[in-house]
Design an enzyme around this catalytic site. Structure first.
Site, short mmCIF file in Angstrom:
data_model
loop_
_atom_site.label_atom_id
_atom_site.label_comp_id
_atom_site.label_asym_id
_atom_site.label_seq_id
_atom_site.Cartn_x
_atom_site.Cartn_y
_atom_site.Cartn_z
N ILE A 83 0.83 -1.20 0.00
CA ILE A 83 0.00 0.00 0.00
C ILE A 83 0.86 1.26 0.00
CG2 ILE A 83 -0.25 0.01 2.53
CD1 ILE A 83 -2.69 1.33 -0.19
N GLY A 123 -5.74 -6.71 0.25
CA GLY A 123 -6.26 -5.75 1.21
C GLY A 123 -5.33 -4.57 1.32
N GLU A 124 -5.25 -3.99 2.51
CA GLU A 124 -4.39 -2.83 2.80
C GLU A 124 -4.88 -1.54 2.14
OE1 GLU A 124 -0.29 -3.56 1.87
OE2 GLU A 124 -0.20 -5.44 3.00
N GLY A 125 -5.88 -1.62 1.27
CA GLY A 125 -6.30 -0.46 0.49
C GLY A 125 -5.65 -0.42 -0.88
#
Length: 353
Positions: free
Chosen positions: A98, A318-320
């Site tokens: 990210i 995930g993580e954005g």
């Protein structure tokens, strides 16, 4: 509870007449009608959300919320719980995916400890401490958290957003970190959508068939044991949820209250957005789906929101990360509207029929 109620009351329905007005502007540009496809849809969505015909993206923020999950004691994931705090430190050092993608798109990453099962060193000032508890309880045995903790987690997300909003936010993404949180998210999604557990439970960190079957069994038994009230998203969150998921719910609600476009990331972030939607249905009009996760339950969430993802890259990190990748597309759509010449401006003949 007052913070949550106030935020929910501030989320209003979008004004659809702005979409029609934006469509007229798009149709006047030097291109065949509708030829920029989803870019035109993004433009209409964003201007309708912001109620700002001169909207420009200057400040991009991705909130990464972290929390641990007691259900990891049930061997539902291939990674140890120690990875959660280790990855939080990786975020603040700038070494995670990210961070790379956020730098690439010029977005700020805000890291929040919502419930990591360890004391984190905040001396650097790069970790916001909103710790509700040291991880949730094992929902195979007990409720993941109390109702008070569930409300506090949502309100903590609201507070984190409100603090950052003082510096300005034009578009927001939400990310997550928490070993075991695909199990938690699957339980939430099954409860709130009514979809079978098998249809919303994926491999998470890459578990094998045997572990996946066990993961599904753990979720089924927990839902049967606790019987979450599907009409009460806070009850669902408290019984099978996670602190970072509650925090994401709060960020999403606060962003909608501020009329800021929300780029949904993957399965976990969208599970948090699902809780927000069940609390305040108007919130879905502020969502833009950045991508379609490999996690099978993500498709069901997007169908619930009636959202079409911008990207399909087989992501499941995930993580954005998906939200970060989609930010340039949103930015490009706005630049098309603001910078492209009209037929009249360019002296180009318009369509005759």
């Amino acid at each position: 509870m007052d913070v949550l109620k106030k935020t929910l009351n501030q989320i209003s329905p979008i004004k659809n007449e702005l979409k029609a007005k934006t469509q007229k502007r798009l149709d006047a540009l030097t291109k065949p009608l509708g030829s920029l496809g989803m870019l035109e849809e993004i433009t209409k969505d964003v201007l309708t959300i912001t109620e700002n015909e001169e909207y420009k993206i200057k400040k991009k923020v991705i909130f990464v919320l972290a929390g641990d999950h007691g259900v990891v004691k049930e061997s539902v994931t291939g990674y140890p719980q120690e990875v959660t705090p280790q990855m939080v430190y990786n975020f603040v050092r700038g070494g995670a995916a990210i961070n790379v993608l956020a730098r690439h798109v010029d977005a700020k990453v805000v890291v929040v400890d919502m419930g990591v099962a360890a004391d984190l060193n905040e001396a650097s000032g790069k970790i916001i401490n909103k710790k509700i508890n040291y991880g949730t309880k094992n929902f195979a045995e007990d409720h993941a958290m109390s109702k008070d903790e569930a409300i506090r987690s949502i309100e903590a997300g609201i507070e984190v957003f409100e603090q950052e909003a003082k510096n300005g936010i034009d578009i927001v993404g939400c990310g997550d970190m928490g070993i075991g949180n695909t199990t938690t998210s699957s339980a939430i999604v099954a409860a709130l959508t009514g979809a079978p557990v098998e249809q919303v439970t994926g491999r998470g960190t890459g578990i094998d068939d045997e572990m996946l079957a066990h993961k599904i069994d753990v979720i089924k038994k927990a839902l049967a044991k606790h019987i979450p009230d599907i009409t009460d998203p806070i009850d669902v969150l408290s019984k099978v949820g996670g602190f970072e998921i509650g925090g994401i719910t709060g960020v999403v609600l606060a962003a909608a209250a501020h009329k800021i476009p929300i780029l949904l990331d993957g399965f976990i972030s969208s599970a948090g957005a699902l809780v927000a939607y069940k609390l305040q249905p108007n919130v879905k009009d502020y969502f833009i789906a950045s991508h379609l996760s490999v996690e099978r339950g993500h498709q069901i969430i997007l169908e619930t929101f009636n959202k079409r993802p911008l990207l399909n890259l087989d992501l499941r990190l995930g993580e954005g990360t998906g939200a970060a990748l989609a930010m340039p597309l949103v930015e490009a759509s706005i630049k098309i509207l603001n910078e492209m010449a009209t037929f009249a401006d360019a002296g180009v003949s318009e369509r005759t029929s």
